[in-house]
Scaffold this active site. Structure first.
Site, PDB file in Angstrom:
ATOM      1  N   ILE A 137      -8.078 -16.752  -2.087  1.00 53.79           N
ATOM      2  CA  ILE A 137      -8.900 -15.567  -1.840  1.00 53.79           C
ATOM      3  C   ILE A 137      -7.930 -14.398  -1.678  1.00 53.79           C
ATOM      4  O   ILE A 137      -6.753 -14.588  -1.373  1.00 53.79           O
ATOM      5  CB  ILE A 137      -9.819 -15.717  -0.608  1.00 53.79           C
ATOM      6  CG1 ILE A 137      -9.019 -16.084   0.650  1.00 53.79           C
ATOM      7  CG2 ILE A 137     -10.910 -16.744  -0.857  1.00 53.79           C
ATOM      8  CD1 ILE A 137      -9.889 -16.200   1.910  1.00 53.79           C
ATOM      9  N   ASP A 138      -8.426 -13.202  -1.916  1.00 51.68           N
ATOM     10  CA  ASP A 138      -7.560 -12.029  -1.909  1.00 51.68           C
ATOM     11  C   ASP A 138      -6.945 -11.782  -0.529  1.00 51.68           C
ATOM     12  O   ASP A 138      -7.494 -12.200   0.487  1.00 51.68           O
ATOM     13  CB  ASP A 138      -8.343 -10.789  -2.330  1.00 51.68           C
ATOM     14  CG  ASP A 138      -8.944 -10.935  -3.719  1.00 51.68           C
ATOM     15  OD1 ASP A 138      -8.342 -11.634  -4.552  1.00 51.68           O
ATOM     16  OD2 ASP A 138     -10.017 -10.348  -3.961  1.00 51.68           O
ATOM     17  N   LYS A 139      -5.849 -11.062  -0.523  1.00 51.41           N
ATOM     18  CA  LYS A 139      -5.144 -10.736   0.720  1.00 51.41           C
ATOM     19  C   LYS A 139      -6.086 -10.163   1.770  1.00 51.41           C
ATOM     20  O   LYS A 139      -6.066 -10.570   2.933  1.00 51.41           O
ATOM     21  CB  LYS A 139      -4.019  -9.744   0.426  1.00 51.41           C
ATOM     22  CG  LYS A 139      -3.336  -9.192   1.670  1.00 51.41           C
ATOM     23  CD  LYS A 139      -2.356  -8.085   1.321  1.00 51.41           C
ATOM     24  CE  LYS A 139      -1.784  -7.442   2.569  1.00 51.41           C
ATOM     25  NZ  LYS A 139      -0.868  -6.311   2.267  1.00 51.41           N
ATOM     26  N   ARG A 238     -16.105  -8.855  -5.984  1.00 49.59           N
ATOM     27  CA  ARG A 238     -15.765  -7.441  -5.904  1.00 49.59           C
ATOM     28  C   ARG A 238     -16.093  -6.723  -7.215  1.00 49.59           C
ATOM     29  O   ARG A 238     -16.665  -5.623  -7.220  1.00 49.59           O
ATOM     30  CB  ARG A 238     -14.288  -7.282  -5.559  1.00 49.59           C
ATOM     31  CG  ARG A 238     -13.912  -7.877  -4.200  1.00 49.59           C
ATOM     32  CD  ARG A 238     -12.401  -7.989  -4.028  1.00 49.59           C
ATOM     33  NE  ARG A 238     -11.769  -6.678  -4.035  1.00 49.59           N
ATOM     34  CZ  ARG A 238     -10.449  -6.519  -4.103  1.00 49.59           C
ATOM     35  NH1 ARG A 238      -9.646  -7.575  -4.186  1.00 49.59           N
ATOM     36  NH2 ARG A 238      -9.931  -5.303  -4.100  1.00 49.59           N
TER      37      ARG A 238
END
Length: 303
Positions: A137-139, A238
């Protein structure tokens, strides 16, 4: 040396082999794949190929992975929330702001550094940079991640990801008021043709991407939603929410240029993850609470 065989599906027809394998092998590094091809460890239908080879439906790809080197990434005593752990898998609740794995120029402070300290073993399929990492998963996205503690578990969980059988549910606060109670966004995602670090909805060099969403709560200017991933493309939720003109609040890449709240990233939380245990074959599901900064924003706009 580990040996892997892959048959190309219809949906992956006409894609470069280095890009294709980078996604098939748990989003493995494209440069790593290119090195394997250069070292003649990747063959298609028994023949040597180049990284720009375009795969075709039915192609039989074989990969010979070299023996993994000993891990060179340093363990770090970084506190992490281990929700579950056994001899095969672990589930961790990643905080916002933590990078999942090291990358050139950023070899410290990542989730992998913490995992090397807290867990007694990790799978080696993704090499020395991403031990144990099956998906990411993204930062600036918080929430639950599966971790593979051995290669058997890693292969099994990767197959479940490929077959879209893992239950991944997120909560997000988006801009605007969504009128529908639920919906499905079926729009292919690929690399942006100019801004290469961004993803976009496109028919060119893209992959199928499907996100299901439902409304949890409506506010004056925002909507709290649950999003369920059917596919798992980079930045999928997103990109998809921005595509339907309801970008995620706080998203610095796909969101509004002018943000109302002083946030460090998007209000997107990987709340639920469910999968079949690689060894016991029992279904397991885990849920985590929204982080405090997310709840604080919800309370503010409720008032």
């Amino acid at each position: 040396m580990e040996f892997v065989e892959i048959i190309v599906d219809e949906e992956d027809d006409k894609e470069r082999i280095d890009s294709y394998l980078a996604q098939e092998l748990s989003e493995g590094s494209r440069s790593f794949i290119q090195k394997l091809i250069k070292d003649e460890l990747v063959k298609v239908n028994g023949k040597k190929i180049k990284p720009k080879y375009i795969v075709k439906e039915g192609d039989h790809i074989t990969i010979n992975f070299p023996e993994p080197k000993s891990l060179e990434i340093s363990p770090e005593n970084i506190p992490i929330d281990i929700v579950y752990e056994d001899e095969d898998v672990a589930v961790v609740n990643k905080p916002q702001g933590m990078v999942v794995h090291p990358a050139p120029g950023n070899y410290n402070g990542t989730l992998v550094n913490a995992l090397l300290y807290h867990l007694n073993s990790l799978s080696t399929i993704n090499g020395i940079i991403r031990p144990g990492i099956v998906h990411r998963i993204d930062k600036d996205t918080s929430g639950l991640l599966m971790i593979a503690k051995n290669d058997l578990a890693h292969s099994d969980l990767s197959l479940q990801l490929k077959e879209h059988t893992i239950n991944r549910r997120y909560q997000a606060l988006v801009e605007g008021v969504i009128k529908e109670e639920k919906g499905t966004i079926n729009a292919p995602i690929g690399r942006h043709n100019i801004e290469r670090k961004k993803m976009t909805v496109t028919d060119k060099n893209s992959k199928e991407a499907i996100t299901h969403f439902s409304v949890i709560e409506r506010f004056e200017k925002n909507t709290l939603i649950e999003a369920k991933l059917e596919t798992g493309r980079t930045h999928q939720i997103r990109v998809h929410m921005s595509f339907i003109n309801h970008p995620i609040v706080g998203d610095p890449v796909y969101g509004y240029k002018s943000q109302r709240f002083n946030l460090n990233g998007q209000l997107l939380h990987a709340k639920t993850i469910g999968f079949v245990h690689p060894r016991t074959k029992e279904y397991m599901e885990f849920t985590s609470e929204l982080p405090k900064y997310f709840i604080d924003i919800l309370n503010r706009i409720r008032k």
